[in-house]
Design an enzyme around this catalytic site. Sequence first.
Site, mmCIF file in Angstrom:
data_model
loop_
_atom_site.group_PDB
_atom_site.id
_atom_site.type_symbol
_atom_site.label_atom_id
_atom_site.label_comp_id
_atom_site.label_asym_id
_atom_site.label_seq_id
_atom_site.Cartn_x
_atom_site.Cartn_y
_atom_site.Cartn_z
ATOM 1 N N ASP A 1 0.866 -1.168 0.000
ATOM 2 C CA ASP A 1 0.000 0.000 0.000
ATOM 3 C C ASP A 1 0.911 1.229 0.000
ATOM 4 O O ASP A 1 2.122 1.135 0.144
ATOM 5 C CB ASP A 1 -0.957 -0.023 1.203
ATOM 6 C CG ASP A 1 -2.175 0.854 0.965
ATOM 7 O OD1 ASP A 1 -2.137 1.684 0.049
ATOM 8 O OD2 ASP A 1 -3.156 0.720 1.713
HETATM 9 C C1 BGC Z 1 -4.932 3.353 -0.045
HETATM 10 C C2 BGC Z 1 -5.036 2.412 -1.222
HETATM 11 C C3 BGC Z 1 -4.735 3.133 -2.502
HETATM 12 C C4 BGC Z 1 -3.382 3.781 -2.384
HETATM 13 C C5 BGC Z 1 -2.928 4.491 -3.633
HETATM 14 C C6 BGC Z 1 -3.654 4.148 -0.059
HETATM 15 O O1 BGC Z 1 -3.680 5.136 0.916
HETATM 16 O O2 BGC Z 1 -5.033 2.611 1.139
HETATM 17 O O3 BGC Z 1 -6.302 1.833 -1.277
HETATM 18 O O4 BGC Z 1 -4.791 2.250 -3.595
HETATM 19 O O5 BGC Z 1 -3.417 4.713 -1.311
HETATM 20 O O6 BGC Z 1 -3.676 5.592 -3.897
#
Ligand code: BGC
Length: 703
Positions: free
Chosen positions: A247
């Site tokens: 993530d």
């Molecule tokens: C979120 C993800 C997301 C990623 C990229 C993170 O903060 O948890 O779901 O895909 O950011 O934007």
Amino acid sequence: MTSFPPRKGMSRQEIAETIDAILAEATLEEKVAMMSGRGFFQQFKESDNRWGGHPYRAGGGCERLDVPALYFTDGPRGVARGQSTCFPCSMARGATFDRDLERRIGEVMGIEARAQDCTLSGAVCINLLRHPAWGRAQETYGEDPYHVGEMGAALATGIQTHNVVATAKHFAVNSIENARFKVDVKVDPRTLREVYLPHFKRTLDAGCASVMSAYNKLNGEFCGQNRVLLTDILRDEWGFEGFVHSDWVAGVHAPYGAAAGLDVENPEPLVFGDKLVAAVNSGGVEPEVIDRACRRILTTIYQFASREDPYETYTLDMVASDEHRSVAKEASIKSVVMLKNDNLLPLKVNDLKSIAVLGRLAKLENTGDHGSSRVRPEHVVTAYEGIEKALPPSTELLYAEETDLEQISSAAAAVDSVVVVVGYTAEEEGEYVPGDIALDPDVQAAVEEATDVQRSNNFAVGGDRRLLTLPSAQVSMIKAACEQNDNVTVVMISGSAVVITEWVDQAAAVLHGFYMGMEGGHALADILFGAVSPSGKLPFSVPEKESDLPFFDPDADEIEYGPYHGYTMFDRDADKTPAFPFGFGLSYSSFEYRALKTYKAPDGVRVSVSVRNSGRMQADEIVQLYAGFPGAAIERPVKLLREFARVSLSPGELQTVYFHVPYSDFTYWNESNGAWVMERGVHRIYVGGSSKTEDLLVAEVVL
Ligand code: BGC
């Protein structure tokens, strides 16, 4: 040769040989560079701190060797770039129980991603809804692992049709938002495999080629460096061959994560990069770990790049096309769940002389949270606008907001019918990026910077929902309207269950609309005025009171997830009855079920049931199949969803629905020998229109 660009039509053999050659040629630094994203922080600033302003480089890529990189875009309510089609949120689409529609939505996302230069999609969010307070509930499909897995598989299949790699996120047990960077979720091995992981397995088995790890910890270790999760289960037990990426910022905390099974750190090499190179050079991480990760990343990239595309080109005029918007509208219509209707709906548009549409949310472009999944369509049809367009010019239309209860009362008293729009916005629920967590100083600084930037960029705070009921001003508005008018329809906008016990008896009709997407207002008008019947079914149980739910703490350092929540918990606990059960939803028509039959085939249980539309209107019904187990060898839930089908029936029409439930869907995880086991004995097959016992036919089958 030092150039290895992929070509359309490469065979498996050629791909394998090309990757061998790349790995033989690339330096350690180049290989490690392919194990992280790059450029995000800079691009984020360049695009005026707007999430999705660029396709974000997210693994692979070596310019010297002509190896392409993957470029990431978010989801799940559309492509989080440009002015893409904005669908109703995933939870709404969960309520459609329509795999075919979800696959088509995936196709739209795949096309719009390609048209905007993206090759990796973060749209497949399939964490299980354990508690309705979870801030990101709207991004997933519901509380049931089978249903979430089927919907996730459908979306991933659609996205990948256009050779965009779909990533299933957030692996795993990510369902508390405010504490996501620190919470340690304790789950026993059986609960993990039976409740919190099956939807991931189902989605990956359908071909989803990538996994995004979660921020939180599972049983003491961060998911982004959790060997049990990323290697023992994902690779060794399930045989997953794709790659895993982290993530976004702070998704992995030590170079060791690579050895545990994380292939790519996104979006920047904060922990991989130089630190990982140093770890290999000092013997802390084996060189094979690097080659293995690169092989997984590159195999995925080359496989996708070599496949033929359905379209010759993907161009910007394909984004938010009329055709795509009509898919969004179809999804909004099919997702609305009618919870109550005392002979009020559908409203007869030609008999209505006047109508009041009440509530601030009626005029708000309210498509969901303002986190990473935000889609910015060119225009959002609000509830008010949709209703206004559907009315003949002679109908009087009044509007008032909850800040002025006197106006609410006088408007409600003056009209034939009232529609009150209530619920939540990005302010009360959604993704949350806190700046107060204790991390490695570099990472901490990056997170804080991103947080400040998001706040200054109108990033609503969101987070876990503090209330499970509606805000008090909205409840007062509903009550004031109901005192003045018997014909009140309440439309609720939210990502998951709302406790409505306090006022539900007063309203004549209640619709759960979720976040309805860019075409929401038109869809709502079609339902209110009876152009089409509501057909959504709840993808979660709605409790009567908050105390009936499992323990939830948005600030938990540690929490235990047990085997029961949602309908399995309500089935188990005789002293709790949901206000509205999982799978429930009313129609303008009615349906009769009969002739439930089961047959033990070599590969599973075959089931058939006949469903008749016994009402007066064309309508869809969602036929649900639950399995019940002998439960003698080991305690099991009373029943588990094992199949569903959406059928469309004209008045009087009868259709026989056929299901096949493979034997593997009857098994439980035996902790003593680490294997899936099917208990012998009498099983039950329940089929009907909701999870409520009275709504189900039952047949026995001896397995
Ligand atoms: C979120 C993800 C997301 C990623 C990229 C993170 O903060 O948890 O779901 O895909 O950011 O934007």
